[in-house]
Each structure stands twice: as C-alpha cells, then as structure tokens.
Design a protein around this motif. Structure first.
Motif, PDB file in Angstrom:
ATOM      1  N   ILE A  24       0.820  -1.214   0.000  1.00 30.80           N
ATOM      2  CA  ILE A  24       0.000   0.000   0.000  1.00 30.80           C
ATOM      3  C   ILE A  24       0.856   1.267   0.000  1.00 30.80           C
ATOM      4  O   ILE A  24       0.649   2.177  -0.810  1.00 30.80           O
ATOM      5  N   ARG A  25       1.842   1.315   0.904  1.00 33.83           N
ATOM      6  CA  ARG A  25       2.581   2.579   1.066  1.00 33.83           C
ATOM      7  C   ARG A  25       3.783   2.704   0.144  1.00 33.83           C
ATOM      8  O   ARG A  25       4.157   3.820  -0.238  1.00 33.83           O
ATOM      9  N   GLU A  26       4.389   1.600  -0.225  1.00 32.47           N
ATOM     10  CA  GLU A  26       5.568   1.672  -1.089  1.00 32.47           C
ATOM     11  C   GLU A  26       5.215   1.481  -2.560  1.00 32.47           C
ATOM     12  O   GLU A  26       5.693   2.225  -3.416  1.00 32.47           O
ATOM     13  N   LEU A  27       4.392   0.483  -2.860  1.00 27.40           N
ATOM     14  CA  LEU A  27       4.018   0.245  -4.254  1.00 27.40           C
ATOM     15  C   LEU A  27       2.820   1.080  -4.683  1.00 27.40           C
ATOM     16  O   LEU A  27       2.549   1.211  -5.885  1.00 27.40           O
ATOM     17  N   GLY A  28       2.087   1.619  -3.713  1.00 23.59           N
ATOM     18  CA  GLY A  28       0.958   2.480  -4.031  1.00 23.59           C
ATOM     19  C   GLY A  28      -0.239   1.757  -4.615  1.00 23.59           C
ATOM     20  O   GLY A  28      -1.041   2.351  -5.349  1.00 23.59           O
ATOM     21  N   HIS A  29      -0.409   0.474  -4.281  1.00 26.05           N
ATOM     22  CA  HIS A  29      -1.553  -0.276  -4.793  1.00 26.05           C
ATOM     23  C   HIS A  29      -2.857   0.303  -4.231  1.00 26.05           C
ATOM     24  O   HIS A  29      -2.993   0.492  -3.015  1.00 26.05           O
ATOM     25  N   ASN A  30      -3.787   0.538  -5.103  1.00 29.17           N
ATOM     26  CA  ASN A  30      -5.086   1.093  -4.719  1.00 29.17           C
ATOM     27  C   ASN A  30      -6.132  -0.010  -4.852  1.00 29.17           C
ATOM     28  O   ASN A  30      -6.484  -0.401  -5.968  1.00 29.17           O
ATOM     29  N   TYR A  31      -6.614  -0.509  -3.729  1.00 30.67           N
ATOM     30  CA  TYR A  31      -7.540  -1.642  -3.744  1.00 30.67           C
ATOM     31  C   TYR A  31      -8.989  -1.167  -3.698  1.00 30.67           C
ATOM     32  O   TYR A  31      -9.334  -0.237  -2.968  1.00 30.67           O
ATOM     33  N   ASP A  32      -9.826  -1.870  -4.466  1.00 31.77           N
ATOM     34  CA  ASP A  32     -11.262  -1.591  -4.459  1.00 31.77           C
ATOM     35  C   ASP A  32     -11.982  -2.396  -3.388  1.00 31.77           C
ATOM     36  O   ASP A  32     -13.018  -1.973  -2.881  1.00 31.77           O
ATOM     37  N   MET A  33     -11.428  -3.562  -3.072  1.00 36.79           N
ATOM     38  CA  MET A  33     -12.063  -4.421  -2.079  1.00 36.79           C
ATOM     39  C   MET A  33     -11.015  -5.101  -1.207  1.00 36.79           C
ATOM     40  O   MET A  33      -9.881  -5.351  -1.633  1.00 36.79           O
ATOM     41  N   PHE A  34     -11.424  -5.374   0.031  1.00 40.89           N
ATOM     42  CA  PHE A  34     -10.552  -5.992   1.027  1.00 40.89           C
ATOM     43  C   PHE A  34     -11.322  -7.144   1.655  1.00 40.89           C
ATOM     44  O   PHE A  34     -12.408  -6.938   2.210  1.00 40.89           O
ATOM     45  N   LEU A  35     -10.771  -8.343   1.574  1.00 40.22           N
ATOM     46  CA  LEU A  35     -11.450  -9.512   2.132  1.00 40.22           C
ATOM     47  C   LEU A  35     -10.509 -10.264   3.059  1.00 40.22           C
ATOM     48  O   LEU A  35      -9.308 -10.397   2.759  1.00 40.22           O
ATOM     49  N   GLY A  36     -11.047 -10.753   4.177  1.00 39.28           N
ATOM     50  CA  GLY A  36     -10.178 -11.434   5.119  1.00 39.28           C
ATOM     51  C   GLY A  36     -10.898 -12.439   5.984  1.00 39.28           C
ATOM     52  O   GLY A  36     -12.121 -12.446   6.115  1.00 39.28           O
ATOM     53  N   THR A  37     -10.103 -13.298   6.566  1.00 35.82           N
ATOM     54  CA  THR A  37     -10.554 -14.277   7.551  1.00 35.82           C
ATOM     55  C   THR A  37      -9.714 -14.109   8.804  1.00 35.82           C
ATOM     56  O   THR A  37      -8.492 -13.937   8.718  1.00 35.82           O
ATOM     57  N   SER A  38     -10.356 -14.137   9.958  1.00 39.28           N
ATOM     58  CA  SER A  38      -9.673 -14.158  11.248  1.00 39.28           C
ATOM     59  C   SER A  38      -8.727 -12.967  11.396  1.00 39.28           C
ATOM     60  O   SER A  38      -9.162 -11.828  11.347  1.00 39.28           O
ATOM     61  N   THR A  39      -7.429 -13.188  11.534  1.00 40.49           N
ATOM     62  CA  THR A  39      -6.508 -12.058  11.703  1.00 40.49           C
ATOM     63  C   THR A  39      -6.533 -11.135  10.485  1.00 40.49           C
ATOM     64  O   THR A  39      -6.305  -9.932  10.603  1.00 40.49           O
ATOM     65  N   GLY A  40      -6.854 -11.683   9.309  1.00 37.46           N
ATOM     66  CA  GLY A  40      -7.019 -10.844   8.129  1.00 37.46           C
ATOM     67  C   GLY A  40      -8.155  -9.851   8.303  1.00 37.46           C
ATOM     68  O   GLY A  40      -8.066  -8.696   7.896  1.00 37.46           O
TER      69      GLY A  40
END
Length: 308
Positions: A24-40
């Motif tokens: 996110i901070r170094e490569l500057g990836h801009n995500y439209d969605m975030f999905l996770g399980t548990s600690t994610g």
C-alpha cells in the motif's frame, strides 16, 4: 478491480501487516475491495482507509491481556528461547464452573477492535468506494457467511470482525441472531474465490502459511498440544483446498492472482501474542515483500504441486 485478501493466522497477522504495508505505502496499490478471515479481518478495516500506521501500532503492541478476558494458556520461553505453552488449569476450571461453552474468552479483543476502529473510521470507510468483507462460520447452520461493511451498522460490523477471529474452543463462541458463530477459518482460510465472485480482476493474496504443502511440527506433549496440532492440521488442509479451488477459478476467469506466502514456519501456537516478536514479524513481512516478487502460479507448476 483490485482486491487485497488476507488469510487467517492469529499472531502471524503481523507478518501479513508488513506485506500489506509495503504493497500500500511503497508500491501504491489502490484496492477496491478488502477480504479477510480471522486475523485478516482484524487488519483490513484500517488498511482500507489508509491508516496503516494505526493498525501497525495495534499489531506490534498487542499482548495476551489485550486479547483474552479469560486465557486458557500460559506461555514461557524454554532454554533455547523458543515460546512454549501449557494449560492455564485455573482459568479453565473457572470457565467450567461458570458453565461456559469454551475453554477461554476473548471479550478484551472485542473492546480492542472498538477502540482501534472507531465510529469515525467506519463512517469514513462507508463514505469511500471501498468494500471490506469478513468471513465467519455459522456453526448452527453449518455454513460460511460473508459480512460486508456497507451492509452493517458500526457495532454489528465490529462484532463480525471479532467473530471472524474467535478460534473456539480457546476463544469466545458468539451467539448472534439466534445462531452460534466462530472463526471463519473453520471453513474458509482465505476468501480468494469470494473476491473473484465480487468482480476482482487482480488479487494480492497474503497466505499465512508456507508454500510447502506439509511441514513438521513438534509432537503433542499434553492435551493442549494435541488440540493445537489437530487444529493446525485441519486448517492446513482447508487452506490447500481454498488455494487450489481459487487458482482454477481465477484461471478460468482470466484473473491474475499474486500469492504472498510466509517464507518459513513462524510459530507452533498462533494464539501467543507477544509484542517484541510481532513487531519483528511486521518488519520481516515488509522486507520480504520488498525483496520477493509474488508467486504467480502458472498452470504447469500448479499441476505438479497438486498432483505430483
């Protein structure tokens, strides 16, 4: 559309946080969605609104007391400096005396989530075009459910994030809407396939296990070790199944999936939360992402991984 997907993994989430920090901070990836399980699920709400430093502070300072209101474990360092666990018999007996259904409780984690991810943060998320989805296991209906940030009120969403992270019987069993819920990792270790169904065209998948399909862990010395080793075996098999199905679903739909695995086994007990170690794992994850390209599986390599 681009998605960031993070698996379960308990305290190893600090390593995932380091990888996400770099993306996110170094490569500057801009995500439209975030999905996770548990600690994610714990990582993603603040990551989705760019508050990387805030979630880093949480994951690198958290202690057992921040997670457990009744801790079924005691941990210590052996002569080699390795962390080991034993049962906290007194706390477990107290749970039985209170007629509780689990060996431990994690109400403190619920409070930590609300302190860390505030109503203002939730409002900011819902005003954006970002989507955050967490995975929970409905034990009463024997199914997996996905909870969307834009379809929940603030307190409900915090509860679902908490629920997604509760590895029963060591943590709280959540009764909500007349059903018993627990850690989403009981059915979905990493929700890549859900991201594909939601329309993601490129997915960065952080997998909190090694790429090898099997690994050696210490033999069980007591009932606690047996529990943990059994859960580790079960979740490893679920993870392999999730990744295989997701790979073929992505291939069929021409989706690019970038896999980021951990390079080595970090711990035998993902329910030990120790700040110094987790701080190191965050830094290690950041450095690992900086020095390694994601593992982009081609069909030939994947075929031999599965059937070889």
């Amino acid at each position: 559309m681009r998605a960031l997907v993070i698996s379960g993994g308990g305290s190893k989430g600090a390593f995932a946080g380091g990888i996400a920090d770099y993306l996110i901070r170094e490569l500057g990836h801009n995500y439209d969605m975030f999905l996770g399980t548990s600690t994610g699920s714990l990582l993603l709400p603040l990551l989705s609104i760019g508050k990387v430093e805030e979630i880093k502070k949480v994951f690198t300072t958290v202690t057992q007391d921040d997670i457990f209101s009744s801790n079924p474990f005691k941990y210590y360092k052996d002569k080699n400096g390795e962390f080991k666990t034993r049962m906290n018999h007194l706390n477990i007996i107290k749970m039985f005396m209170k007629n509780k259904k689990t060996l431990g409780e994690s109400e403190n984690l619920r409070k930590l989530i609300r302190r860390s991810f505030t109503l203002a943060d939730f409002t900011e998320l819902n005003k954006s075009d970002k989507k955050v989805v967490v995975t929970v296991a409905n034990l009463s209906r024997n199914c997996i459910e996905y909870k969307h940030s834009d379809k929940c009120h603030y307190l409900d969403f915090c509860d679902w994030v908490w629920t997604s992270s509760n590895l029963v019987p060591f943590m709280s069993l959540v009764n909500k809407n007349g059903c018993d819920y627990a850690d989403g990792g009981f059915g979905i270790f990493i929700p890549i396939r859900k991201a594909i169904k939601m329309g993601a065209l490129e997915i960065d998948a952080i997998v909190l296990k090694t790429e090898e399909r099997s690994s050696t862990i210490s033999t069980s010395k007591n009932v606690l070790d047996l529990f943990l080793n059994s859960f580790s075996f079960m979740i490893n098999q679920i993870a392999i199944n999730n990744i295989d199905i997701s790979y073929f679903a992505g291939k069929d739909n021409k989706i690019k999936i970038n896999y980021y695995y951990i390079p080595n086994r970090l711990t035998d007990n993902v329910l030990i939360f120790e700040p110094e170690r987790m701080s190191k794992w965050w830094d290690d994850g950041f450095k690992y992402a900086a020095s390694h390209n994601p593992v982009i599986h081609d069909s030939r390599r994947k075929f031999f991984n599965i059937f070889g």
